[in-house]
Design an enzyme around this catalytic site. Structure first.
Site, PDB file in Angstrom:
ATOM      1  N   GLU A  90      89.226  62.115  59.232  1.00  0.00           N
ATOM      2  CA  GLU A  90      87.780  61.915  59.216  1.00  0.00           C
ATOM      3  C   GLU A  90      87.370  60.987  58.082  1.00  0.00           C
ATOM      4  OE1 GLU A  90      86.509  66.084  61.318  1.00  0.00           O
ATOM      5  OE2 GLU A  90      86.066  65.893  59.194  1.00  0.00           O
ATOM      6  N   CYS A 103      83.488  57.278  52.481  1.00  0.00           N
ATOM      7  CA  CYS A 103      84.478  58.243  52.001  1.00  0.00           C
ATOM      8  C   CYS A 103      85.657  58.167  52.953  1.00  0.00           C
ATOM      9  CB  CYS A 103      83.834  59.626  51.998  1.00  0.00           C
ATOM     10  SG  CYS A 103      84.971  60.949  51.591  1.00  0.00           S
ATOM     11  N   CYS A 110      96.520  67.980  54.375  1.00  0.00           N
ATOM     12  CA  CYS A 110      96.709  67.925  52.928  1.00  0.00           C
ATOM     13  C   CYS A 110      97.684  69.018  52.525  1.00  0.00           C
ATOM     14  CB  CYS A 110      95.360  68.144  52.231  1.00  0.00           C
ATOM     15  SG  CYS A 110      95.473  67.996  50.437  1.00  0.00           S
ATOM     16  N   CYS A 114      94.187  73.935  48.216  1.00  0.00           N
ATOM     17  CA  CYS A 114      93.161  74.459  47.311  1.00  0.00           C
ATOM     18  C   CYS A 114      92.391  75.512  48.116  1.00  0.00           C
ATOM     19  CB  CYS A 114      92.200  73.352  46.869  1.00  0.00           C
ATOM     20  SG  CYS A 114      93.025  72.015  45.984  1.00  0.00           S
ATOM     21  N   CYS A 117      88.928  74.763  49.955  1.00  0.00           N
ATOM     22  CA  CYS A 117      88.769  73.528  50.729  1.00  0.00           C
ATOM     23  C   CYS A 117      89.270  73.705  52.158  1.00  0.00           C
ATOM     24  CB  CYS A 117      89.547  72.411  50.035  1.00  0.00           C
ATOM     25  SG  CYS A 117      89.471  70.846  50.910  1.00  0.00           S
ATOM     26  N   CYS A 334      81.832  67.417  51.054  1.00  0.00           N
ATOM     27  CA  CYS A 334      83.094  67.612  50.338  1.00  0.00           C
ATOM     28  C   CYS A 334      83.723  68.936  50.737  1.00  0.00           C
ATOM     29  CB  CYS A 334      82.869  67.689  48.836  1.00  0.00           C
ATOM     30  SG  CYS A 334      82.175  66.239  48.135  1.00  0.00           S
TER      31      CYS A 334
HETATM   32  N1  SAH Z   1      92.740  65.450  46.953  1.00  0.00           N
HETATM   33  C1  SAH Z   1      91.771  64.644  46.243  1.00  0.00           C
HETATM   34  C2  SAH Z   1      90.810  63.942  47.167  1.00  0.00           C
HETATM   35  C3  SAH Z   1      89.894  64.858  47.964  1.00  0.00           C
HETATM   36  S1  SAH Z   1      88.316  64.670  47.319  1.00  0.00           S
HETATM   37  C4  SAH Z   1      91.059  65.518  45.240  1.00  0.00           C
HETATM   38  O1  SAH Z   1      91.292  66.719  45.236  1.00  0.00           O
HETATM   39  O2  SAH Z   1      90.333  64.988  44.404  1.00  0.00           O
HETATM   40  C5  SAH Z   1      87.451  66.003  47.983  1.00  0.00           C
HETATM   41  C6  SAH Z   1      86.645  66.666  46.909  1.00  0.00           C
HETATM   42  O3  SAH Z   1      85.893  67.760  47.485  1.00  0.00           O
HETATM   43  C7  SAH Z   1      87.540  67.271  45.836  1.00  0.00           C
HETATM   44  O4  SAH Z   1      86.923  67.142  44.587  1.00  0.00           O
HETATM   45  C8  SAH Z   1      87.568  68.702  46.272  1.00  0.00           C
HETATM   46  O5  SAH Z   1      87.975  69.558  45.255  1.00  0.00           O
HETATM   47  C9  SAH Z   1      86.134  68.912  46.710  1.00  0.00           C
HETATM   48  N2  SAH Z   1      85.949  70.093  47.534  1.00  0.00           N
HETATM   49  C10 SAH Z   1      86.864  70.751  48.259  1.00  0.00           C
HETATM   50  N3  SAH Z   1      86.320  71.807  48.873  1.00  0.00           N
HETATM   51  C11 SAH Z   1      85.019  71.824  48.524  1.00  0.00           C
HETATM   52  C12 SAH Z   1      83.931  72.666  48.858  1.00  0.00           C
HETATM   53  N4  SAH Z   1      84.078  73.694  49.670  1.00  0.00           N
HETATM   54  N5  SAH Z   1      82.726  72.375  48.326  1.00  0.00           N
HETATM   55  C13 SAH Z   1      82.562  71.295  47.519  1.00  0.00           C
HETATM   56  N6  SAH Z   1      83.552  70.455  47.180  1.00  0.00           N
HETATM   57  C14 SAH Z   1      84.767  70.735  47.673  1.00  0.00           C
END
Ligand code: SAH
Length: 342
Positions: A90, A103, A110, A114, A117, A334
């Site tokens: 996406e 973006c 991935c 985390c 996420c 995000c």
């Molecule tokens: N793997 C890289 C790139 C992904 S960026 C990284 O971790 O930076 C996506 C961003 O969205 C990251 O900062 C991630 O931590 C954040 N993110 C993930 N789940 C989220 C959520 N539920 N709410 C807000 N931000 C989130």
């Protein structure tokens, strides 16, 4: 047959000479590929039909196409890219004022898992090729011009996947997007976001990285970060801090720290103090991100906790922004990017 974009510029050049064509044909092809961003030989209209046919018998274009798009009430658009092997990733276009930020994704799925996420729940499928990353830009740029009346002005590598675990392809895509022989976008308008792969951060510094770096820190307490982000077991906070100091010493660039505020988990004054200590060795800008609902156990921090956190950091003279995600109604915010049909 390989995508013509998989081989190096030198190899494309050699191939042109081998088939008895003039040198300048190779430059014309480079221009079609990176500056004009075409994705078929038929579009290379200043090449003879016979040359186009020869190219076609030796190379292919692995097609990335837009499978679907949806627009949020706030105008944010989410695109599903259908890759040549039917995998999907996406991308998101976020218009605001004069800007349009794209973006883009760096991996299918991935591997990081985390816990907050949605992308992490998919697991890792495969790395994106450099041209698949580039194609997301080209395709969304056309959409941006069509829908918003202007091209993309900024890019964030914040879609699916971890850019620094697909280092070479991400690096190559950055070259094509920023080079004057390519799309010519200024690196200062690009941000690469990482979960904190310290070896990759060091490599960026050594490679003279010109774009901005964002770190998804989210917690400066080792034990709690490990629970949220299993990658912490492999790249500890102290190792991360060292790699960022090295990055700053080499590039002189301020680092963006992303911090997701989670209710009663990482939003106390003590947590803010730990964040402050972590960031002491280098200049930073802190982006506090509100949590977007996924299937995790976490909840977003209430406004009082957010304010207490901001007040503390500001009392330490830190640069702090509070970020509200866009596109939540279409699961484009995000952490909400997920494709289950893999
Ligand atoms: N793997 C890289 C790139 C992904 S960026 C990284 O971790 O930076 C996506 C961003 O969205 C990251 O900062 C991630 O931590 C954040 N993110 C993930 N789940 C989220 C959520 N539920 N709410 C807000 N931000 C989130």
């Amino acid at each position: 047959m390989d995508d013509i974009r998989f081989c190096s510029e030198t190899d494309r050049f050699k191939f042109i000479l081998q088939i008895g064509e003039k040198k300048f044909r190779a430059s014309q092809i480079e221009e079609w590929l990176w500056k004009k961003g075409v994705r078929s030989f038929d579009e290379m209209t200043n090449l003879s039909v016979s040359l186009r046919q020869t190219l076609q018998t030796h190379f292919t274009f692995k097609q990335t196409r837009i499978g679907n798009d949806v627009q949020s009430a706030d105008k944010t658009m989410k695109f599903i890219f259908q890759l040549h092997d039917e995998r999907q990733v996406e991308g998101v276009l976020i218009p605001s004022g004069d800007r349009v930020t794209a973006c883009i994704s760096s991996q299918v799925g991935c591997p990081l898992r985390c816990t907050f996420c949605a992308t992490g729940t998919m697991g890792f499928v495969r790395n994106l090729e450099a041209c698949e990353i580039f194609d997301q830009f080209i395709l969304m740029n056309q959409e941006s011009i069509h829908v918003f009346g202007r091209p993309i002005t900024n890019i964030v590598y914040m879609g699916m996947g971890e850019p620094l675990l697909n280092y070479d392809n991400v690096w190559q895509s950055l070259q094509w997007i920023t080079s004057p022989k390519g799309q010519g976008l200024s690196p200062s308008r690009i941000t690469v976001s990482t979960v904190g792969i310290s070896t990759g951060i060091i490599q960026l510094a050594d490679d003279n990285f010109k774009a901005d770096l964002a770190l998804s820190l989210h917690c400066a307490d080792e034990r709690k970060r490990l629970k949220m982000m299993p990658v912490t077991a492999k790249h500890s906070l102290s190792e991360l801090q060292k790699s960022l100091s090295y990055f700053y010493a080499k590039t002189n660039k301020r680092i963006t720290i992303e911090y997701l505020l989670l209710k009663d988990w990482n939003d106390s004054q003590e947590d803010a103090q730990k964040l402050f200590s972590f960031c002491k060795p280098f200049p930073v800008k802190i982006n506090l991100i509100e949590y977007n609902a996924t299937d995790s156990q976490f909840e977003k921090s209430p406004i009082q906790n957010l304010n207490r956190f901001v007040d503390f950091l500001q009392s330490k003279n830190m640069v702090v922004n509070v970020r509200h995600s866009r596109g939540k109604d279409i699961a484009a915010a995000c952490g909400q990017l997920v494709r289950d049909k893999q």
